[in-house]
Every structure is written in C-alpha cells, then in structure tokens.
Design a protein around this motif. Sequence first.
Motif, PDB file in Angstrom:
ATOM      1  N   ALA A  30       0.729  -1.242   0.095  1.00 43.75           N
ATOM      2  CA  ALA A  30       0.046   0.069  -0.034  1.00 43.75           C
ATOM      3  C   ALA A  30       0.863   1.200  -0.047  1.00 43.75           C
ATOM      4  CB  ALA A  30      -0.810   0.228   1.327  1.00 43.75           C
ATOM      5  N   LEU A  31       0.567   2.205  -0.795  1.00 43.81           N
ATOM      6  CA  LEU A  31       1.244   3.448  -0.730  1.00 43.81           C
ATOM      7  C   LEU A  31       0.907   4.448   0.074  1.00 43.81           C
ATOM      8  CD1 LEU A  31       1.250   4.136  -4.817  1.00 43.81           C
ATOM      9  CD2 LEU A  31       3.020   3.118  -3.547  1.00 43.81           C
ATOM     10  N   GLY A  32       1.882   4.827   0.639  1.00 47.18           N
ATOM     11  CA  GLY A  32       1.686   5.922   1.970  1.00 47.18           C
ATOM     12  C   GLY A  32       1.547   7.412   1.235  1.00 47.18           C
ATOM     13  N   ALA A  33       1.490   8.475   2.009  1.00 45.20           N
ATOM     14  CA  ALA A  33       1.151   9.606   1.759  1.00 45.20           C
ATOM     15  C   ALA A  33       2.166  10.454   0.750  1.00 45.20           C
ATOM     16  CB  ALA A  33       1.018  10.541   2.912  1.00 45.20           C
ATOM     17  N   ALA A  34       3.415   9.718   0.961  1.00 46.59           N
ATOM     18  CA  ALA A  34       4.575  10.087  -0.047  1.00 46.59           C
ATOM     19  C   ALA A  34       4.644   9.257  -1.098  1.00 46.59           C
ATOM     20  CB  ALA A  34       5.776  10.527   0.726  1.00 46.59           C
ATOM     21  N   GLY A  35       3.949   8.243  -1.263  1.00 46.60           N
ATOM     22  CA  GLY A  35       4.054   7.327  -2.348  1.00 46.60           C
ATOM     23  C   GLY A  35       5.398   6.300  -1.966  1.00 46.60           C
ATOM     24  N   ALA A  36       5.393   5.978  -0.661  1.00 49.70           N
ATOM     25  CA  ALA A  36       6.278   5.158  -0.103  1.00 49.70           C
ATOM     26  C   ALA A  36       6.322   3.627  -0.482  1.00 49.70           C
ATOM     27  CB  ALA A  36       6.504   5.249   1.439  1.00 49.70           C
ATOM     28  N   LEU A  37       7.402   2.765  -0.877  1.00 50.98           N
ATOM     29  CA  LEU A  37       7.099   1.469  -1.145  1.00 50.98           C
ATOM     30  C   LEU A  37       7.830   0.820  -0.065  1.00 50.98           C
ATOM     31  CD1 LEU A  37       8.143   1.518  -5.067  1.00 50.98           C
ATOM     32  CD2 LEU A  37       5.860   1.558  -3.769  1.00 50.98           C
ATOM     33  N   SER A  38       7.354  -0.473   0.390  1.00 50.22           N
ATOM     34  CA  SER A  38       8.073  -1.458   1.215  1.00 50.22           C
ATOM     35  C   SER A  38       8.995  -2.018   0.343  1.00 50.22           C
ATOM     36  CB  SER A  38       7.048  -2.421   1.688  1.00 50.22           C
ATOM     37  OG  SER A  38       7.669  -3.170   2.671  1.00 50.22           O
ATOM     38  N   TYR A  53      11.411  -2.475   7.218  1.00 48.50           N
ATOM     39  CA  TYR A  53      11.049  -1.441   7.360  1.00 48.50           C
ATOM     40  C   TYR A  53      10.461  -0.744   6.026  1.00 48.50           C
ATOM     41  CZ  TYR A  53      15.898  -1.157   5.351  1.00 48.50           C
ATOM     42  OH  TYR A  53      16.985  -1.441   4.643  1.00 48.50           O
ATOM     43  N   THR A  54       9.914   0.349   5.827  1.00 48.58           N
ATOM     44  CA  THR A  54       9.351   1.221   4.762  1.00 48.58           C
ATOM     45  C   THR A  54      10.380   2.145   4.161  1.00 48.58           C
ATOM     46  OG1 THR A  54       7.041   0.886   5.193  1.00 48.58           O
ATOM     47  CG2 THR A  54       7.593   2.569   3.844  1.00 48.58           C
ATOM     48  N   LEU A  55      10.716   2.018   3.166  1.00 46.44           N
ATOM     49  CA  LEU A  55      11.752   3.089   2.566  1.00 46.44           C
ATOM     50  C   LEU A  55      11.099   3.913   1.593  1.00 46.44           C
ATOM     51  CD1 LEU A  55      14.803   3.639   2.139  1.00 46.44           C
ATOM     52  CD2 LEU A  55      14.969   1.889   0.327  1.00 46.44           C
ATOM     53  N   LEU A  56      11.225   5.037   1.573  1.00 48.27           N
ATOM     54  CA  LEU A  56      11.223   6.131   0.670  1.00 48.27           C
ATOM     55  C   LEU A  56      12.405   6.647  -0.340  1.00 48.27           C
ATOM     56  CD1 LEU A  56       8.754   6.512   2.839  1.00 48.27           C
ATOM     57  CD2 LEU A  56       8.634   8.909   1.888  1.00 48.27           C
ATOM     58  N   SER A  57      12.124   6.333  -1.431  1.00 47.34           N
ATOM     59  CA  SER A  57      13.260   6.507  -2.569  1.00 47.34           C
ATOM     60  C   SER A  57      13.692   8.249  -2.373  1.00 47.34           C
ATOM     61  CB  SER A  57      13.151   6.227  -3.716  1.00 47.34           C
ATOM     62  OG  SER A  57      12.189   6.837  -4.250  1.00 47.34           O
ATOM     63  N   ARG A  58      14.707   8.629  -3.158  1.00 54.22           N
ATOM     64  CA  ARG A  58      14.960  10.249  -3.342  1.00 54.22           C
ATOM     65  C   ARG A  58      13.770  10.587  -4.001  1.00 54.22           C
ATOM     66  NH1 ARG A  58      20.242  12.048  -2.597  1.00 54.22           N
ATOM     67  NH2 ARG A  58      20.039  13.474  -4.329  1.00 54.22           N
ATOM     68  N   ARG A 129       9.559  10.385  12.468  1.00 52.79           N
ATOM     69  CA  ARG A 129       8.830   9.801  13.547  1.00 52.79           C
ATOM     70  C   ARG A 129       7.858   8.769  13.496  1.00 52.79           C
ATOM     71  NH1 ARG A 129       4.147  11.724  15.565  1.00 52.79           N
ATOM     72  NH2 ARG A 129       5.054  12.165  17.496  1.00 52.79           N
ATOM     73  N   ASN A 130       7.486   8.528  12.277  1.00 51.36           N
ATOM     74  CA  ASN A 130       6.376   7.449  12.081  1.00 51.36           C
ATOM     75  C   ASN A 130       7.116   6.060  11.518  1.00 51.36           C
ATOM     76  OD1 ASN A 130       4.155   9.041  12.050  1.00 51.36           O
ATOM     77  ND2 ASN A 130       4.727  10.061  10.241  1.00 51.36           N
ATOM     78  N   GLY A 131       8.341   6.037  11.513  1.00 52.40           N
ATOM     79  CA  GLY A 131       9.371   4.975  11.410  1.00 52.40           C
ATOM     80  C   GLY A 131       9.553   4.656   9.851  1.00 52.40           C
ATOM     81  N   ARG A 132       9.412   5.792   9.027  1.00 54.48           N
ATOM     82  CA  ARG A 132       9.613   5.545   7.567  1.00 54.48           C
ATOM     83  C   ARG A 132      11.098   5.861   7.381  1.00 54.48           C
ATOM     84  NH1 ARG A 132       4.195   8.862   5.544  1.00 54.48           N
ATOM     85  NH2 ARG A 132       5.317  10.305   7.029  1.00 54.48           N
ATOM     86  N   VAL A 133      11.753   5.101   6.379  1.00 55.95           N
ATOM     87  CA  VAL A 133      13.365   5.494   6.202  1.00 55.95           C
ATOM     88  C   VAL A 133      13.233   6.104   4.894  1.00 55.95           C
ATOM     89  CG1 VAL A 133      15.278   4.173   6.016  1.00 55.95           C
ATOM     90  CG2 VAL A 133      13.859   3.358   7.522  1.00 55.95           C
ATOM     91  N   TYR A 134      14.187   7.058   4.772  1.00 51.85           N
ATOM     92  CA  TYR A 134      14.424   8.033   3.460  1.00 51.85           C
ATOM     93  C   TYR A 134      15.853   7.353   2.876  1.00 51.85           C
ATOM     94  CZ  TYR A 134      10.254  10.554   5.189  1.00 51.85           C
ATOM     95  OH  TYR A 134       9.055  10.832   5.756  1.00 51.85           O
ATOM     96  N   GLU A 135      15.836   7.200   1.859  1.00 54.38           N
ATOM     97  CA  GLU A 135      17.201   7.192   1.205  1.00 54.38           C
ATOM     98  C   GLU A 135      17.880   8.517   1.107  1.00 54.38           C
ATOM     99  OE1 GLU A 135      18.752   6.055  -3.333  1.00 54.38           O
ATOM    100  OE2 GLU A 135      16.922   6.537  -2.933  1.00 54.38           O
ATOM    101  N   GLY A 136      19.106   8.572   1.603  1.00 57.36           N
ATOM    102  CA  GLY A 136      19.914   9.654   1.648  1.00 57.36           C
ATOM    103  C   GLY A 136      20.617  10.022   0.539  1.00 57.36           C
ATOM    104  N   ARG A 137      22.022  10.077   0.897  1.00 57.58           N
ATOM    105  CA  ARG A 137      23.061  10.663  -0.345  1.00 57.58           C
ATOM    106  C   ARG A 137      22.638   9.654  -1.522  1.00 57.58           C
ATOM    107  NH1 ARG A 137      26.842  14.223   0.613  1.00 57.58           N
ATOM    108  NH2 ARG A 137      28.528  14.440  -0.831  1.00 57.58           N
ATOM    109  N   TRP A 138      22.788  10.284  -2.675  1.00 54.73           N
ATOM    110  CA  TRP A 138      22.589   9.644  -4.065  1.00 54.73           C
ATOM    111  C   TRP A 138      23.759   8.430  -4.090  1.00 54.73           C
ATOM    112  CZ3 TRP A 138      25.338   8.999  -8.742  1.00 54.73           C
ATOM    113  CH2 TRP A 138      24.367   8.615  -9.760  1.00 54.73           C
ATOM    114  N   SER A 139      23.564   7.397  -4.445  1.00 59.35           N
ATOM    115  CA  SER A 139      24.652   6.222  -4.812  1.00 59.35           C
ATOM    116  C   SER A 139      24.492   5.720  -6.057  1.00 59.35           C
ATOM    117  CB  SER A 139      24.562   5.350  -3.639  1.00 59.35           C
ATOM    118  OG  SER A 139      23.162   4.613  -3.776  1.00 59.35           O
ATOM    119  N   GLY A 140      23.950   6.311  -7.086  1.00 60.70           N
ATOM    120  CA  GLY A 140      23.893   5.790  -8.330  1.00 60.70           C
ATOM    121  C   GLY A 140      22.562   5.039  -8.604  1.00 60.70           C
TER     122      GLY A 140
END
Length: 255
Positions: A30-38, A53-58, A129-140
Amino acid sequence: MTDPNPADSRRPARPARPVPLVPRRVFLGALGAAGALSVVPRLPASAAASATYTLLSRADWGADETLRYTADGTEIWPPEYYPVQTLTVHHTADGSTDPDPAAVVRAIYRNDTVGKGYGDIGYNFLIDRNGRVYEGRWSGTDGTPAHDATGRMVTGAHVQGYNSGNLGIALLGTFTTTPPTTAARTALVQLLADLAGRHALVPTGKVLYRNPVSGATRAAPVIGGHLDWAATDCPGTIWSQLPAIRTEVAALIPG
C-alpha cells in the motif's frame, strides 16, 4: 547532526560502475502519503529477516537532483565508494516544525547540498517519527540505496574526517531531552540489522576504523553515535539507548 567541513577528500574521481551482480527485490504494498514502497534490498540470506522497514526513495521524497550539479552540468561532488566498517547514528537537530517529514528532508538536503557545499545530503539514510526510512545521499542507479552494485557504500558527509566506510543514519528531530518515538526507534533497529547483516558486522562489537582516504584511525563501536567520533551532544538521548539497540539488532540477525 552534520559537522561543518566533513569531507575525507575533495572532488574524488568517479569510480567505474560494475554491472549489478544481484538485483534488489521490491515488494509493492500500500502506498503511503508520500508514495512510499515497502522495499527489501538485495541481502544475504542471513540478514533477510530483518529488512521489514518502509523505504522512501529520493524520488519519493522529492529530491531536486539538479542541485547536485553546477550550471554547466558538472557534478559538484562525484560519489566515492568504500566497504562499510561502522554504522553511526545521529539526530538532525534541524529545528524544523514542519509537519511534513519529506519537506524536512528536502530542507536538510538543500542546506547540505547548497548551503554547506557538501554536494548532496550528508546522511546515507534518515528516519522520521512514523518509522519511515528515507534514502539519503545519492549512490547511483546500479545498486541499492547507499550502495553501488558490489555492496560498497557511498561516502557521505556526517562525521568530520571519518566519513569513508562510515555509514550515517539520522533520526529527524532534536532528542537532546526527549526520546525518539517507538516507531522511529523500531525502524532504526530494523535498518541497522539489515545493514549489519548485509555487511557481516557484529552489532555489539568494536572496530579499529581506518579511513581509506586519509589513513586516520579510531577505535569505535560497530554501531555507535556521533558522540563516538566528536565532541557533540548528537545523537541526544538515543546515545543512552545504544547498548540496548545493539542487543536488539543482534537478535534480528539469524545465526
């Protein structure tokens, strides 16, 4: 919290990009508010159970990739990759009151990239705070977030003088006197277990870190806080929780 002038080297040459060895696996939920993908990145079998965990790409959090380039199209700070030696936890202490965590990540990204001249966001991952993980520095585009296709991590900018081989994870917010939410702490444990399992790190162990660029060495925990590397109040109250977090991380890695 990111330090000023944190780089291990200036403008490294872009390394060759090998052909991906193992594709990452993406599960569309299920997509979250920011379009997150598991997302479950490519993992050795021993660590697969921890990646929940749920990861949001850049792209999910809205990174403006043009900020990483000069007006003539030159990449300001080309990526550089090294094997992971340590995992370091931060709090961002950015002072933001914006209720949208993706907007906070965008603001940190702009400040690190343009304001501080890091060429990109300093952290490899961030957690809201909701436990969503965000991709940080670009890695290719040929590996998983924070990594190239061979599993080496992209050098960030989060601990002055000790960035290469030191993966940085930041919890959004200021935790000088208050603890992180249960959801954020749980995601931190899961992300650390994923990374420790993937890189064959002993969560409760210590390491003699050696900077592969400068040769500088420092004894540090495998899973530590910014305070292990510099005189700082970062990561706040998370520091006192790290012994328990290390134990929980170890319990999530089969074998």
